[in-house]
Design an enzyme around this catalytic site. Structure first.
Site, short mmCIF file in Angstrom:
data_model
loop_
_atom_site.label_atom_id
_atom_site.label_comp_id
_atom_site.label_asym_id
_atom_site.label_seq_id
_atom_site.Cartn_x
_atom_site.Cartn_y
_atom_site.Cartn_z
N LEU A 273 -43.29 -16.28 57.72
CA LEU A 273 -43.80 -17.32 58.62
C LEU A 273 -45.04 -18.00 58.06
O LEU A 273 -45.86 -17.38 57.38
CB LEU A 273 -44.03 -16.78 60.02
CG LEU A 273 -45.04 -15.69 60.32
CD1 LEU A 273 -46.43 -16.27 60.49
CD2 LEU A 273 -44.63 -14.98 61.58
N THR B 53 -52.52 -5.94 55.60
CA THR B 53 -52.65 -5.24 54.32
C THR B 53 -53.65 -6.03 53.47
O THR B 53 -53.28 -6.65 52.48
CB THR B 53 -51.29 -5.15 53.60
OG1 THR B 53 -50.72 -6.47 53.53
CG2 THR B 53 -50.33 -4.24 54.30
N LYS C 57 -56.07 -24.44 56.51
CA LYS C 57 -55.13 -25.56 56.60
C LYS C 57 -55.13 -26.01 58.05
O LYS C 57 -55.70 -25.30 58.90
CB LYS C 57 -53.73 -25.14 56.13
CG LYS C 57 -53.07 -24.09 56.99
CD LYS C 57 -51.64 -23.85 56.49
CE LYS C 57 -50.88 -22.97 57.45
NZ LYS C 57 -49.53 -22.70 57.03
N CYS D 188 -53.00 -14.89 53.00
CA CYS D 188 -51.81 -14.39 52.31
C CYS D 188 -51.80 -14.71 50.82
O CYS D 188 -51.90 -13.80 49.99
CB CYS D 188 -50.56 -14.96 52.97
SG CYS D 188 -50.50 -14.57 54.73
C1 UGA Z 1 -47.89 -18.48 53.31
C2 UGA Z 1 -46.43 -18.75 52.94
O1 UGA Z 1 -46.22 -20.16 52.86
C3 UGA Z 1 -45.50 -18.15 54.00
O2 UGA Z 1 -44.14 -18.35 53.63
C4 UGA Z 1 -45.79 -16.65 54.10
O3 UGA Z 1 -44.98 -16.03 55.09
C5 UGA Z 1 -47.24 -16.45 54.48
O4 UGA Z 1 -48.08 -17.06 53.46
C6 UGA Z 1 -47.51 -14.99 54.54
O5 UGA Z 1 -47.51 -14.33 53.50
O6 UGA Z 1 -47.62 -14.44 55.65
P1 UGA Z 1 -49.63 -19.57 55.02
O7 UGA Z 1 -50.64 -18.58 54.52
O8 UGA Z 1 -49.51 -19.81 56.48
O9 UGA Z 1 -48.16 -19.14 54.52
O10 UGA Z 1 -50.01 -20.92 54.33
P2 UGA Z 1 -49.27 -22.06 53.47
O11 UGA Z 1 -48.70 -23.08 54.33
O12 UGA Z 1 -48.40 -21.43 52.45
O13 UGA Z 1 -50.54 -22.68 52.74
C7 UGA Z 1 -51.34 -21.90 51.85
C8 UGA Z 1 -52.43 -22.72 51.25
O14 UGA Z 1 -51.90 -23.60 50.28
C9 UGA Z 1 -53.21 -23.59 52.23
O15 UGA Z 1 -54.58 -23.45 51.92
C10 UGA Z 1 -52.71 -24.99 51.94
O16 UGA Z 1 -53.65 -25.99 52.21
C11 UGA Z 1 -52.44 -24.89 50.45
N1 UGA Z 1 -51.48 -25.89 49.93
C12 UGA Z 1 -50.22 -25.92 50.43
C13 UGA Z 1 -51.87 -26.77 48.95
O17 UGA Z 1 -53.02 -26.74 48.48
N2 UGA Z 1 -50.98 -27.67 48.46
C14 UGA Z 1 -49.72 -27.73 48.94
O18 UGA Z 1 -48.95 -28.58 48.44
C15 UGA Z 1 -49.33 -26.86 49.93
#
Ligand code: UGA
Length: 482
Positions: free
Chosen positions: A184, A116, A370, A300
């Site tokens: 996830l 989406t 990431k 996301c």
């Molecule tokens: C995110 C959510 O964490 C999941 O729970 C959700 O299911 C998913 O989106 C989704 O909607 O499908 P994801 O996109 O895999 O998961 O990534 P995250 O681990 O949440 O990280 C997102 C971003 O935030 C990355 O760029 C990461 O580097 C950044 N981040 C994360 C920070 O800058 N600081 C932090 O402390 C943590």
């Protein structure tokens, strides 16, 4: 609708309170599952539910993707998924197809897992893939089935899907709809599907509940074997849809909060890493998602906070989410901060049009949004590399898994085969994805290769004293210069 037990409780509930078992429309012992859309979400779910013992069919319109999966090749980088794919293909529990008729013949529960994305003409989500998936599947149904939305959608979508089903499915079959968002995280996707920290079930009937219970029994059984419980929230459509976007909005806000603190730390000489650690000791705040850096990216969080605002606006509740606009702005500003630091380290003035870094060689370590993924969607690393290239600098990029995707997104920079190749002769090194290979790189080894020992730690993930001791000029995010 009422259930014989409290809607929010740890599962599996005591036997007497479990939803009444129902006969599967296909006549199979356990529900047969289809996962429609075999991107990150659908492929991971299809493979993991086969691992849990279900008979599974993964469906996609992309023939190349289906051929790859059927041949035992995972089209994405996700730790642990390859092995599970091959094991379950071999066991005969898992198949892939591009044929909606086959999906309709096979499945009892059909999970909609299509993308989406953000619409090109605005902030709202593009629901055309959801529409196509539903209208391609349901006319082929010949018996009752449950259509379960998993994709992240604006609130109100499940009701609309129900109307689509009513219009396109043979009326006498009584096909039903439910919504069960997924949570996830890329890089931990297998674990998150097999051992979810909660399940959210948006549904309208006892039958849908029994079907969803049966479709998740494998998850509950695994939990029981491991002496765990899986919290389940049984709720209405709108709440289930909102849970997902609210969770992502909260996570984005938490990251932008600490990045806003990083800006204040930069202005005042404080250290945001220590600040985050100190506030994180308070359980009410918690230490997770408080790492300041180049901000959040991925397929996301960025798009979800935008479509959430667009939907709230449509509903007349736009004001309630106005802060998410600020969350987005803080996030964007962090990307620009790296360019400021680059100019500072390279001794170039920062004019209104940004700095002129021509003649400089900049090595960018990281391209994915990431670590432990090959996903570069809305990646801060890519965005920063692009900004750096626009300053006239010669930018080289290396990423352990994301090179192919990065080359498509960012053709205007050069790519190296390894970390040592990319840093060779560089005037500045920028660490923009926190891969272990970069975090634990030896600053002495890299120092011998570069032209100038200058490093920007865009994720605050390096051992700063180690780098400084090796003679590097070091800049972090929201931290005083050493
Ligand atoms: C995110 C959510 O964490 C999941 O729970 C959700 O299911 C998913 O989106 C989704 O909607 O499908 P994801 O996109 O895999 O998961 O990534 P995250 O681990 O949440 O990280 C997102 C971003 O935030 C990355 O760029 C990461 O580097 C950044 N981040 C994360 C920070 O800058 N600081 C932090 O402390 C943590």
């Amino acid at each position: 609708m009422s259930f014989p037990y409290s809607p929010t409780q740890a599962y599996p509930p005591p036997q007497a309170q479990q939803p009444t078992p129902v006969v599967m429309p296909s006549g199979a012992q356990r529900p047969r599952l289809t996962f429609i859309g075999t991107g990150y979400l659908g492929a991971t779910y299809a493979i993991c539910f086969a691992e849990l013992g279900y008979e599974v069919l993964g469906v996609d319109v992309d023939e190349a993707k289906i051929a790859k999966l059927a041949a035992g090749e995972v089209p994405i980088h996700e730790p642990g998924l390859d092995e599970l794919l091959r094991r379950n293909l071999a066991a005969g529990r898992l198949r892939f197809s591009t044929d909606y008729r086959e999906a309709a013949d096979f499945g009892d529960v059909h999970f909609i897992c299509v993308g989406t994305p953000q619409r090109p003409d605005g902030m709202s989500a593009d629901l055309s893939y959801v529409e196509t998936a539903v209208t391609s599947l349901v006319p082929h149904l010949t018996r009752k089935a449950l259509i379960v939305g998993k994709s992240t959608v604006p609130v109100g979508t499940a009701e609309w899907v129900e109307q689509l089903v009513g219009k396109h499915a043979p009326a006498e079959l009584g096909v039903e709809v439910a919504w069960s968002p997924e949570f996830l995280q890329e890089g931990f996707a297998v674990e998150d599907v097999l051992r979810p920290n909660r399940l959210v079930l948006g549904l309208k009937s006892a039958w849908a509940h029994s079907m969803l219970f049966a479709a998740h029994k494998g998850v509950f059984e695994l939990a029981v074997n491991e002496d765990r419980e899986v919290p389940v929230v049984v709720t209405d459509f709108a709440t289930a849809e909102l849970v997902k976007v609210a969770a992502n909005a909260f996570l984005a806000t938490k990251i932008s909060f600490i990045n806003a603190m990083a800006e204040v730390c930069e202005a005042s000489g404080a250290d945001v890493s220590q600040l985050a650690r100190a506030i994180g000791y308070d359980d009410r705040i918690g230490k997770k998602f408080l790492r300041a850096g180049v901000g959040f990216g991925g397929g996301c969080l960025p798009k979800d906070i935008r479509s959430f605002q667009a939907r709230a606006q449509e509903l007349g509740a736009g004001e309630a989410l106005r802060f998410l606009h600020e969350v987005d702005l803080i996030n964007q500003r962090r990307r620009g901060r790296v360019v400021q630091l680059a100019a500072e380290l390279l001794g170039r003035p920062y004019g209104p049009a940004g700095p002129d870094l021509s003649g400089m060689r900049i090595a960018v370590l990281g391209a994915t949004f990431k670590p432990n993924t090959d996903d570069v969607r809305d990646s801060p690393a890519i965005a920063v590399a692009r900004k750096l290239a626009r300053t006239g600098a010669q930018v080289g990029v290396y990423d352990p898994q994301g090179m192919e995707n990065a080359k498509r997104d960012l053709p205007e920079v050069s790519y190296a085969q390894s970390m040592t190749d990319v840093v060779r002769d560089a005037d500045l090194v920028c660490v923009l994805t926190a891969w272990e290979e970069f975090r634990y790189a030896d600053p002495n080894v890299l120092g011998a290769l570069v032209n100038g020992k200058r490093v920007i730690d865009g994720l605050n993930c390096l051992d700063q004293p180690l780098w400084t001791a090796a003679g590097w000029e070091f800049r972090g995010m929201g931290r005083p210069n050493p």
